[in-house]
Design an enzyme around this catalytic site. Structure first.
Site, PDB file in Angstrom:
ATOM      1  N   ASP A  30      87.123 -74.355 -55.455  1.00  0.00           N
ATOM      2  CA  ASP A  30      87.559 -72.989 -55.136  1.00  0.00           C
ATOM      3  C   ASP A  30      87.462 -72.717 -53.644  1.00  0.00           C
ATOM      4  OD1 ASP A  30      88.199 -72.400 -57.728  1.00  0.00           O
ATOM      5  OD2 ASP A  30      86.338 -71.323 -58.157  1.00  0.00           O
TER       6      ASP A  30
ATOM      7  N   THR B 281      80.771 -76.821 -72.239  1.00  0.00           N
ATOM      8  CA  THR B 281      80.030 -78.024 -72.668  1.00  0.00           C
ATOM      9  C   THR B 281      79.462 -78.800 -71.478  1.00  0.00           C
ATOM     10  OG1 THR B 281      81.969 -79.461 -72.511  1.00  0.00           O
ATOM     11  CG2 THR B 281      81.647 -78.287 -74.602  1.00  0.00           C
TER      12      THR B 281
ATOM     13  N   ARG C  12      85.124 -80.258 -65.086  1.00  0.00           N
ATOM     14  CA  ARG C  12      83.937 -80.079 -65.910  1.00  0.00           C
ATOM     15  C   ARG C  12      84.150 -78.870 -66.802  1.00  0.00           C
ATOM     16  NH1 ARG C  12      78.036 -78.895 -63.319  1.00  0.00           N
ATOM     17  NH2 ARG C  12      78.890 -76.800 -63.146  1.00  0.00           N
TER      18      ARG C  12
ATOM     19  N   ASP D 224      81.328 -73.259 -55.567  1.00  0.00           N
ATOM     20  CA  ASP D 224      82.337 -74.086 -56.229  1.00  0.00           C
ATOM     21  C   ASP D 224      83.200 -74.766 -55.163  1.00  0.00           C
ATOM     22  OD1 ASP D 224      84.035 -73.939 -59.252  1.00  0.00           O
ATOM     23  OD2 ASP D 224      84.918 -74.852 -57.457  1.00  0.00           O
TER      24      ASP D 224
HETATM   25  C1  PRP Z   1      83.327 -80.024 -59.590  1.00  0.00           C
HETATM   26  C2  PRP Z   1      83.022 -81.091 -58.558  1.00  0.00           C
HETATM   27  C3  PRP Z   1      82.715 -82.288 -59.415  1.00  0.00           C
HETATM   28  C4  PRP Z   1      82.048 -81.685 -60.618  1.00  0.00           C
HETATM   29  C5  PRP Z   1      80.570 -81.895 -60.483  1.00  0.00           C
HETATM   30  O1  PRP Z   1      84.608 -80.162 -60.067  1.00  0.00           O
HETATM   31  O2  PRP Z   1      84.061 -81.284 -57.636  1.00  0.00           O
HETATM   32  O3  PRP Z   1      83.880 -83.023 -59.794  1.00  0.00           O
HETATM   33  O4  PRP Z   1      82.345 -80.281 -60.594  1.00  0.00           O
HETATM   34  O5  PRP Z   1      79.900 -81.513 -61.621  1.00  0.00           O
HETATM   35  P1  PRP Z   1      79.138 -82.546 -62.555  1.00  0.00           P
HETATM   36  O6  PRP Z   1      78.393 -83.481 -61.672  1.00  0.00           O
HETATM   37  O7  PRP Z   1      78.219 -81.657 -63.358  1.00  0.00           O
HETATM   38  O8  PRP Z   1      80.139 -83.240 -63.428  1.00  0.00           O
HETATM   39  P2  PRP Z   1      85.229 -79.094 -61.096  1.00  0.00           P
HETATM   40  O9  PRP Z   1      84.871 -79.462 -62.504  1.00  0.00           O
HETATM   41  O10 PRP Z   1      84.831 -77.714 -60.659  1.00  0.00           O
HETATM   42  O11 PRP Z   1      86.766 -79.324 -60.979  1.00  0.00           O
HETATM   43  P3  PRP Z   1      87.762 -78.937 -59.761  1.00  0.00           P
HETATM   44  O12 PRP Z   1      87.390 -79.791 -58.583  1.00  0.00           O
HETATM   45  O13 PRP Z   1      89.096 -79.294 -60.302  1.00  0.00           O
HETATM   46  O14 PRP Z   1      87.609 -77.479 -59.473  1.00  0.00           O
HETATM   47  N1  URA Z   2      80.730 -78.075 -59.113  1.00  0.00           N
HETATM   48  C1  URA Z   2      80.766 -77.387 -57.940  1.00  0.00           C
HETATM   49  O1  URA Z   2      81.840 -77.221 -57.339  1.00  0.00           O
HETATM   50  N2  URA Z   2      79.621 -76.903 -57.444  1.00  0.00           N
HETATM   51  C2  URA Z   2      78.437 -77.070 -58.075  1.00  0.00           C
HETATM   52  O2  URA Z   2      77.402 -76.594 -57.568  1.00  0.00           O
HETATM   53  C3  URA Z   2      78.416 -77.775 -59.287  1.00  0.00           C
HETATM   54  C4  URA Z   2      79.582 -78.270 -59.780  1.00  0.00           C
END
Ligand code: PRP
Ligand code: URA
Length: 211
Positions: free
Chosen positions: A205, A110, A106, A202
Site C-alpha cells: 500500500d 487465515t 497473504r 503495509d
Molecule cells: C506482504 C509482504 C509479504 C507478505 C509478508 O504482502 O509484501 O509478501 O505480506 O507476510 P508473511 O510473511 O506473513 O507472509 P501482501 O500479502 O500484503 O501482498 P501485496 O504485496 O500484494 O500487498
Molecule cells: N505485510 C506488510 O506489508 N507489512 C507487515 O507488517 C506484515 C505483512
C-alpha cells in the site's frame, strides 16, 4: 547441508534511509525512492560472495591483470506486489540480471499465502536467485515462494527483505534451513494482525499508494 545465516545489514546509510521508510509521514514518491536506494545498498552486501576470475586488459600504459565476475548468473525474484519496489534498485547495479515474478498475497483471515502468478526465467536451475520482499512477517509468503522455486528446479537461493519479524526468520530457518537471509532490520514482534512491530505498515500500500 550448509546452514544459512541471517545477515543484518547495519550500514549507517541503510539505517538512515530505513528510518524515513518507517516514518508514516513519508509519502509514496519518497517511500518508493528510499526503498530502491536501500535495495541498491543491500545489493552490495548480498553479492559479496560472487566469484571472480582473472582477465588481462590493455590499459593505455601497460597490460593489467584484473578481475571480472565469474560463475553463475543472477536472477531476481520479487514477490508481488511489494517485492517490485526493490527491483530497480538492484538492476541498477546488476543490469544483466533476469527477473522472475511470483504473485502471492497473504489472506487477511487465515494469514496463509495465496498463489496467483509465476513467470520465471527458463534457466533458474543455473542461476543464483535472490528472492525479494520488503516484509518477512509470519514468513509464510517467502517460504511458499522459495518452495515454488525449489519445485521448479532452483538450487541456489538467497532471501532479501527490508524488515523481518523474529517469527518470520524462525519460519524460514525451519522450512529452508540452508537459506541465507539478508535484512536491514529484525524488529520486535508481530501484532494481533500479524503486522510487524514497529515495522513500516503495509509495504504494498505504501509503495503503490493504495488504501
Ligand atoms: C506482504 C509482504 C509479504 C507478505 C509478508 O504482502 O509484501 O509478501 O505480506 O507476510 P508473511 O510473511 O506473513 O507472509 P501482501 O500479502 O500484503 O501482498 P501485496 O504485496 O500484494 O500487498
Ligand atoms: N505485510 C506488510 O506489508 N507489512 C507487515 O507488517 C506484515 C505483512
Amino acid at each position: 547441508m550448509r546452514l544459512g545465516k541471517v545477515f543484518v545489514l547495519d550500514h549507517p546509510l541503510i539505517q538512515h534511509k530505513l528510518t524515513f521508510i518507517r516514518d508514516k509521514q513519508t509519502g509514496t514518491k519518497e517511500f518508493r525512492e528510499l526503498v530502491n536506494e536501500v535495495a541498491t545498498l543491500m545489493a552490495f552486501e548480498i553479492t559479496r560472495d560472487m566469484p571472480l576470475r582473472e582477465v588481462e586488459v590493455e590499459t593505455p600504459i601497460t597490460t593489467a591483470k584484473c578481475r571480472v565476475l565469474a560463475g553463475k548468473k543472477l536472477g531476481l525474484i520479487p514477490i508481488l506486489r511489494a517485492g517490485l519496489g526493490m527491483v530497480e534498485g538492484i538492476i541498477k547495479l546488476i543490469p544483466t540480471a533476469k527477473v522472475g515474478h511470483i504473485g502471492l498475497y497473504r489472506d487477511p483471515e487465515t494469514l496463509q499465502p495465496v498463489h496467483y502468478y509465476a513467470k520465471l526465467p527458463s534457466d533458474i536451475a543455473e542461476r543464483e536467485l535472490i528472492v525479494i520482499d520488503p516484509m518477512l512477517a509470519t514468513g509464510g509468503s517467502a517460504s511458499a515462494a522459495v518452495q515454488l522455486l525449489k519445485d521448479r528446479g532452483a538450487r541456489n537461493l538467497k532471501l532479501m527483505c527490508l524488515i523481518a519479524a523474529p517469527e518470520g526468520v524462525k519460519r524460514i530457518q525451519e522450512d529452508h534451513p540452508e537459506l541465507s537471509i539478508y535484512v536491514a532490520a529484525v524488529d520486535e514482534r508481530l501484532n494481533e494482525h500479524s503486522y510487524i512491530v514497529p515495522g513500516l505498515g503495509d509495504a504494498g500500500d505504501r509503495l503503490f499508494g493504495t488504501k
